[in-house]
Design an enzyme around this catalytic site. Structure first.
Site, PDB file in Angstrom:
ATOM      1  CG  HIS A  51      43.045 117.322   1.312  1.00 19.30           C
ATOM      2  ND1 HIS A  51      43.577 117.831   2.475  1.00 19.30           N
ATOM      3  CD2 HIS A  51      42.095 118.207   0.905  1.00 19.30           C
ATOM      4  CE1 HIS A  51      42.963 118.976   2.761  1.00 19.30           C
ATOM      5  NE2 HIS A  51      42.075 119.227   1.839  1.00 19.30           N
ATOM      6  CD  GLU A  54      39.517 119.980  -6.404  1.00 19.28           C
ATOM      7  OE1 GLU A  54      39.676 119.377  -7.486  1.00 19.28           O
ATOM      8  OE2 GLU A  54      40.345 120.768  -5.938  1.00 19.28           O
TER       9      GLU A  54
END
Length: 394
Positions: A280, A333
């Protein structure tokens, strides 16, 4: 040279000497009361509350109220807000009549394409005016209209693309349960509806990401609220921003069983391929959204969850072995895909479902930006050939 000229010249020279990181990483562009992401701590919040704790303890409508009105509702305010927002789920008749044609015209793309067509129609039909010319109370009503309509549009377009009749929204169902009802045509199991609701809450807002910043740039021009949301949708549709929880599931499908995890992972890492669902741009520790969604998934149990947990551990261990110091952790996700799969959402609706939550955060940011009349107008550093060059004659 007069004083104004000297001031302008000095400002120009200062602009040329400012060192700006690529992508504006770390650059503070405004003040906000809506929330923040503290990447090194693995923490993010909506206003003064932990976003994860809100997802664990409150409803989506509560968080929606918090973002728009600035405070969590009590029981009476919760009921009043539900009564205020639920009727807005129904689309104007003139807009609903166009949905079959829009679904057909965008059949080769995503439902995002259709949503970007429909939202300006909702704004025009609802008499949305430029934010610059609209009173604060009316801005909030426009924000509610758009946020309430997005799940209806997404579900209707999804069904029309499959030759099914759209399902009318129900006022008696909460936001998440109504969304699942409109998608599948049946009232959802409460546990699955709650899982989707918690996912939606966890993705309402997440700092000044690309789509939120886009929404605020458009809002700063004084444009209408629907236009700003459409711009945010355009940013979210990019694969480098919106992501694709379904791709994380594709990874699990490809691995198939725990005994195949190590060779599959090693082959991809050594080939320099990206493993979806990991890493991320902000977090330097575990994504708190992933941690919460893992707990939800484990509550469902089953082979898919067991495989996901094993693969997650092996990916982290192998990445640490082969890419030491990278600190790549699971992002939202990975388990979002698992939870939505278990909740009965079609895979092509995973990212649109993300938008059904984020539209509330976009709207709150648009309202906050609209209160500031200063247009966002950064500068660029020119790096081309030195001007002025003589214009060649033909």
């Amino acid at each position: 040279m007069d004083t104004a000229g000297r001031t302008a010249g000095k400002a120009t020279r200062e602009l040329r000497t400012i060192e700006v990181p690529r992508g504006l990483a770390g650059v503070v562009v405004t003040d906000t009361r809506l929330g923040d992401v503290r990447g090194r701590e693995g923490f993010y919040h909506y206003r003064q509350y932990s976003a994860v704790e809100l997802a664990e303890k409150r409803t989506f409508e509560d968080v929606w109220h918090l973002m728009l009105e600035g405070a969590l509702p009590d029981a009476a305010q919760r009921a009043a807000f539900a009564a205020r927002t639920a009727p807005r789920r129904r689309l104007p008749a003139e807009v609903a009549a166009l949905l079959p044609a829009i679904a057909k015209a965008t059949a080769e793309g995503s439902v995002f394409d259709g949503l970007r067509v429909v939202l300006p129609l909702i704004g025009a039909s609802g008499g949305f005016r430029p934010l610059y010319d609209t009173a604060p109370d009316r801005r909030i009503e426009d924000a509610i209209t758009v946020s309430a309509a997005v799940p209806t549009v997404l579900a209707a377009l999804h069904r029309l693309r499959r030759g099914l009749t759209p399902v009318e929204p129900r006022d008696d169902l909460p936001y998440a349960a109504n969304y699942l009802y409109m998608l599948n045509g049946a009232e959802p199991d409460p546990a699955r509806a709650r899982a989707v609701e918690q996912y939606l809450i966890s993705t309402v807002d997440h700092g000044f990401n690309a789509s939120t910043f886009t929404a605020r740039v458009i809002a700063s021009t004084g444009a209408d609220l629907a236009s700003a949301v459409v711009g945010a949708l355009g940013a979210l549709s990019g694969p480098l921003h919106g992501g694709a929880p379904s791709r994380a599931l594709d990874t699990l499908d490809a691995i198939g069983s725990p005994d195949r995890a190590d060779p599959w992972i090693r082959e991809r890492v050594l080939a320099g391929e990206r493993i979806m669902g990991f890493g991320h741009p902000v977090y330097r520790t575990e994504d708190p959204r992933s941690r919460m969604l893992r707990t939800i998934a484990e509550g469902f149990g089953g082979p898919l969850v067991e495989l996901a947990v094993v693969v997650e551990r092996r990916i982290i261990d192998i990445l640490e072995e082969l890419k030491p110091g990278r600190q790549l952790h699971t992002n939202v996700e990975y388990y979002a895909g698992v939870v939505m799969e278990l909740a009965g959402l079609p895979r092509d609706m995973f990212t649109p479902t993300f938008a059904a939550a984020r539209v509330v955060g976009w709207s709150a940011n648009i309202l906050e930006q609209a209160a500031d009349s200063k247009i966002i107008r950064p500068s660029a550093r020119y790096v081309g050939a030195p001007p002025p060059q003589p214009v060649p004659e033909i």
